[in-house]
Design an enzyme around this catalytic site. Sequence first.
Site, short mmCIF file in Angstrom:
data_model
loop_
_atom_site.label_atom_id
_atom_site.label_comp_id
_atom_site.label_asym_id
_atom_site.label_seq_id
_atom_site.Cartn_x
_atom_site.Cartn_y
_atom_site.Cartn_z
N TYR A 51 43.60 35.83 26.21
CA TYR A 51 44.40 36.07 27.42
C TYR A 51 44.56 37.57 27.64
CZ TYR A 51 48.21 35.90 30.80
OH TYR A 51 48.98 36.07 31.93
N LYS A 92 43.14 39.81 30.94
CA LYS A 92 43.99 40.63 31.80
C LYS A 92 43.60 42.11 31.73
CE LYS A 92 46.32 37.26 33.53
NZ LYS A 92 46.13 36.87 34.96
N SER A 115 48.13 40.09 37.36
CA SER A 115 47.69 40.36 36.00
C SER A 115 48.84 40.04 35.07
CB SER A 115 47.22 41.81 35.87
OG SER A 115 46.76 42.09 34.57
#
Length: 272
Positions: free
Chosen positions: A148, A152, A134
């Site tokens: 993004y 995650k 992650s």
Amino acid sequence: MSKIIFITGASRGFGKIWAKALLQRGDKVAATARNTDSLNDLVAEFGDAVLPIQLDVTDRAASFAAVNKAKEHFGGIDVLINNAGFGLFGAIEETTEAQARQQMETNFFGLLWVTQAITPIMREQQSGHIIQVSSVLGLMTLPVLGLYNASKYAVNGLTETLATEVKGFGINVSLIEPNGFSTDWSGASAAQTEAIEAYAPVKQAFAEGATPDSWGKPEATTDAVLALIDSPNPPLHFLLGKVAYPMVAGVYAARQADFDAWKEVAEAAHGH
């Protein structure tokens, strides 16, 4: 005792570095990449200890086929390192539908498909270690990385849940959460949105916020990752790099302050 490792995104960056370190110490590695030519050097050096597999993780059927191929070849899989992914840089308003979907397809759904493929193998074995790569940005956010960050956060939510579901099968689950490292993640592997001028100051502030010392050296991570793999009781959350801890600690302290400040109002909303 050597382990059998399945690692995605092994063509470059963390994936390539960790695959080589594992092979050097005698482990066997099923290494996936979109283009297996990028793995030729590992095959030349380590021979049958490495199994190169062509894989686009966004293809669910191909992900299952790749995992089954590795199991049949090596006889089992001890560790999964879900490393495939990329960074999308740009303001949220700038992001196209195609860019948003591709970010989630790779970073989240690709990871999900490989996890789903490997879990029944480990459940049958009653052993295994699922490691999801992650980011510190699965625990906090930075501007210009909205999609993004979201991918995650999704990975972290999925993985925390997974850990509670498979613990009884002897499967350990860990999240590696690095701060920034000098890999291709922010270079050749990255994608960019089409700029809207209004966000130029935000982007400039973001760019100026990082110092050369902010970026870790990817090669320096190998000992930590090998220690994680070898631990009989690995952590669920594993911060990687010296910048990650103070970043996360500051954000969580601010969150707790918000919770405390609004505690009475929140409790009154319960109704009884």
